[in-house]
Design an enzyme around this catalytic site. Structure first.
Site, PDB file in Angstrom:
ATOM      1  N   LYS A 165       0.860  -1.195   0.000  1.00  0.00           N
ATOM      2  CA  LYS A 165       0.000   0.000   0.000  1.00  0.00           C
ATOM      3  C   LYS A 165       0.895   1.244   0.000  1.00  0.00           C
ATOM      4  O   LYS A 165       1.497   1.593   1.007  1.00  0.00           O
ATOM      5  CB  LYS A 165      -0.911   0.024   1.234  1.00  0.00           C
ATOM      6  CG  LYS A 165      -1.834   1.237   1.244  1.00  0.00           C
ATOM      7  CD  LYS A 165      -1.916   1.788   2.636  1.00  0.00           C
ATOM      8  CE  LYS A 165      -2.185   3.235   2.807  1.00  0.00           C
ATOM      9  NZ  LYS A 165      -1.888   4.217   1.818  1.00  0.00           N
ATOM     10  N   GLY A 210       7.094   5.412   7.819  1.00  0.00           N
ATOM     11  CA  GLY A 210       6.207   6.573   7.923  1.00  0.00           C
ATOM     12  C   GLY A 210       6.526   7.357   9.180  1.00  0.00           C
ATOM     13  O   GLY A 210       7.602   7.199   9.767  1.00  0.00           O
ATOM     14  N   GLY A 235       3.299   5.206  13.117  1.00  0.00           N
ATOM     15  CA  GLY A 235       4.022   3.982  13.444  1.00  0.00           C
ATOM     16  C   GLY A 235       3.569   3.386  14.767  1.00  0.00           C
ATOM     17  O   GLY A 235       3.422   2.171  14.912  1.00  0.00           O
ATOM     18  N   GLU A 288      10.236   1.851  10.246  1.00  0.00           N
ATOM     19  CA  GLU A 288      11.217   2.875   9.869  1.00  0.00           C
ATOM     20  C   GLU A 288      10.511   4.209  10.017  1.00  0.00           C
ATOM     21  O   GLU A 288       9.660   4.560   9.204  1.00  0.00           O
ATOM     22  CB  GLU A 288      11.660   2.684   8.404  1.00  0.00           C
ATOM     23  CG  GLU A 288      12.379   1.383   8.138  1.00  0.00           C
ATOM     24  CD  GLU A 288      13.787   1.342   8.701  1.00  0.00           C
ATOM     25  OE1 GLU A 288      14.260   2.380   9.207  1.00  0.00           O
ATOM     26  OE2 GLU A 288      14.390   0.270   8.656  1.00  0.00           O
ATOM     27  N   CYS A 328      13.576  11.382   6.001  1.00  0.00           N
ATOM     28  CA  CYS A 328      13.597  10.934   7.393  1.00  0.00           C
ATOM     29  C   CYS A 328      14.954  11.245   8.022  1.00  0.00           C
ATOM     30  O   CYS A 328      15.048  11.468   9.213  1.00  0.00           O
ATOM     31  CB  CYS A 328      13.292   9.448   7.460  1.00  0.00           C
ATOM     32  SG  CYS A 328      14.305   8.478   6.353  1.00  0.00           S
ATOM     33  N   GLU A 354       9.989  16.510  14.637  1.00  0.00           N
ATOM     34  CA  GLU A 354      10.294  16.396  13.212  1.00  0.00           C
ATOM     35  C   GLU A 354       9.407  17.353  12.412  1.00  0.00           C
ATOM     36  O   GLU A 354       8.184  17.280  12.489  1.00  0.00           O
ATOM     37  CB  GLU A 354      10.040  14.962  12.739  1.00  0.00           C
ATOM     38  CG  GLU A 354      10.466  14.741  11.311  1.00  0.00           C
ATOM     39  CD  GLU A 354      10.163  13.344  10.803  1.00  0.00           C
ATOM     40  OE1 GLU A 354       9.040  12.845  11.032  1.00  0.00           O
ATOM     41  OE2 GLU A 354      11.055  12.756  10.165  1.00  0.00           O
TER      42      GLU A 354
END
Ligand code: NDP
Length: 492
Positions: free
Chosen positions: A175, A228, A233, A250, A284, A385
């Site tokens: 997906k 993501g 997550g 991740e 990331c 982030e």
């Protein structure tokens, strides 16, 4: 407008809902393609196809060498289509064509590397401590793997999952992100051309809660491979836990790029710029915190400003563009929110600090490359982030202080160190809590080197020999060679 279909069991299919949604080009802010709006019924069909392919002789009885051949053939097909796929990715997610071409030209190596590894998955013979028993291990695939990927590097991050998962003999339901599904749907054609049996790779599109959740919780999905944000997550981890499913996560980062006073400053300036403004900060591994030794702080900041000011913004399809748009409108608003928060927190905005008003930015979602000084480690701009072109600069005095600041966030994805001292490079690489440490370079990845997070940046490793282990389970086989059953009432 292009209208795409999903890939289930080797067939191009329309979504059960009969609905499509628009994919937006971030440079024009206009819709350019229609993506199927999948849902739980599509998930059921895709998982059934993947499960049936997993148990089919056409896949299961392939020799590992032939599996490897298929992966290498796929690599050749990707290489042949690299230009076309890169243009689709740039149109869909706004990342620079130079970056996406580089990624697409590199992606085949993941399939070649793991194709080569497919027939080197070996068990062990164990010299067991009991007489009359032959004990050995088999490394077996898990079954149906759900691969869930984000929008920033759609095909690269999917390849990090698909290549080892397939090499290990699993089947996959993939997906992609709702914001960048088109390249995945086009990529889907290559599996059949490479000779993969139908159903070995299935691609379903749609929204996270309508496709991602039923996929994760589906009883026939054996493993989740997710890339993501850390909030998503966390939720995905909880869903996987309900089914006691193995998972790799991740997630995001707040990586520190640390510049010591003994560094080659020309290189370090370029390294800090590439860490945060490449890919518009939407990676990331973005070096979103620059930790600068106090004795060079002011000079370094001046040099950084001088270079960052030269960044050419504009159409990401132009090879000359250096900073493109932010990929999605919600992300654009989030980046601007963080700029406002940083100003309210008292950080000093030295460059940018808002939407880009330049003519070459058209109607896209552009944010000016932004640099803050006077940042303190506890500020939100230094802890959270942003996923955009926003750099927070923090001064430090000693190695110990640099380590403390660098490790002082919830994340642990990557770190950069700029120094001429080998001792310092070794000490820093030991004490930094990060899955990747770069010394005198930044943002380098390879199919050969394990990649993943410490702390809230996730767990499990992608790429390198470590990655194949994430898609295997070990079976221990005991064969009696004595031919008699001793006392049946006690454990042997
Ligand atoms: P998200 O976490 O929003 O989405 C990632 C994927 O999860 C998408 O396919 C998304 O679908 C899906 N998803 C969303 N909600 C759910 C749900 N409830 N159940 C199952 N799946 C769901 O991340 P972004 O796409 O915004 O990507 C940016 C993030 O990815 C950043 O935090 C970045 O750091 C991280 N990232 C990490 C990398 C790493 O290797 N460590 C590499 C690159 C990015 P949909 O798009 O439809 O919402």
């Amino acid at each position: 407008m292009q209208k795409h279909r999903m890939l289930i069991g080797g067939q191009r299919v329309e979504p059960a809902s009969g609905e499509w949604f628009e994919s937006i080009n971030p440079y024009t802010a206009q819709a350019w393609a229609l993506v199927p709006r999948g849902g739980p019924k599509d998930v059921d069909r895709a998982v059934a196809a993947a499960r049936s392919a997993f148990s089919s002789d056409r896949w299961r009885k392939l020799t590992a060498t032939t599996r490897g051949d298929l992966l290498r053939r796929l690599a050749d097909l990707i290489a042949a289509d690299a230009t076309k796929l890169a243009e689709i990715e740039t149109t869909d997610n706004g990342k620079l064509i130079t970056e996406m071409r580089g990624q697409l030209n590199y992606i085949p190596q993941w399939f070649r590397y793991f194709g080569g590894l497919a027939d080197k998955i070996e068990g062990r013979v164990i010299p067991i401590d009991k007489p009359g028993v032959f004990n050995f291990t088999r490394e077996e695939p898990l079954g149906v793997v759900a691969a869930i990927t984000p929008w920033n590097s759609p095909l690269l991050l999917a390849s990090w999952k698909l290549a080892p998962a397939l090499a290990a003999g699993n089947t996959v339901v993939w997906k992609p992100s709702e914001f960048s599904s088109v390249s995945a749907l086009v990529f889907g054609d290559l599996f059949e051309r490479a000779g993969f049996p139908p159903g070995v790779v299935n691609i379903i599109t749609g929204y996270g809660n309508q496709v991602g959740e039923p996929l994760i919780t589906h009883r026939d999905v054996a493993k989740i491979a997710f890339t993501g944000g850390d909030r998503t997550g966390e939720h995905v981890y909880q869903l996987a836990a309900r089914g006691i499913k193995p998972i790799t996560l991740e997630l995001g980062g707040k990586s520190a790029n640390i510049v010591f006073d003994d560094a080659n400053l020309d290189d370090a300036v370029k390294g800090v710029v590439s860490g945060i403004f490449a890919a518009t900060g939407q990676t990331c591994i973005a070096g979103s915190r620059a930790l600068i030794h106090r004795s060079i702080h002011d000079e370094f900041v001046e040099r950084l400003l001088a270079l960052a000011k030269t960044a050419r913004m504009g159409n990401p399809l132009d090879a000359d563009t250096q900073v493109g748009p932010v990929t999605t409108e919600p992300q654009y608003r989030k980046v601007l929110d963080y700029i406002r928060i940083a100003k309210e927190e008292g950080a000093v905005c030295r460059l940018g600090g808002g939407p880009a008003q330049r003519a070459e930015c058209g109607s896209g979602w552009f944010v000016e490359p932004t640099i803050f000084t006077g940042v303190e480690s506890g500020m939100r701009i230094a802890q959270e982030e942003v996923f955009g072109p926003v750099l927070a600069i923090i001064p430090f005095d000693t190695e110990e202080q640099a380590i403390e600041i660098a490790n002082g966030t919830a994340y642990g994805l990557a770190a950069g160190v700029w120094t001429r001292s080998i001792r310092r490079a070794l000490v820093m690489s030991e004490y930094l809590e990060a899955g990747t440490v770069w010394v005198n370079t930044y943002r380098a990845v390879s199919y050969m080197s394990p990649f993943g997070g410490y702390k809230r940046s996730g767990f499990g490793r992608e790429s390198g020999m470590e990655a194949i282990r994430e898609y295997l389970q070990t079976k221990s086989v005991w064969i009696d060679t004595l031919g008699n059953v001793p006392n049946p009432f006690v454990m042997r």
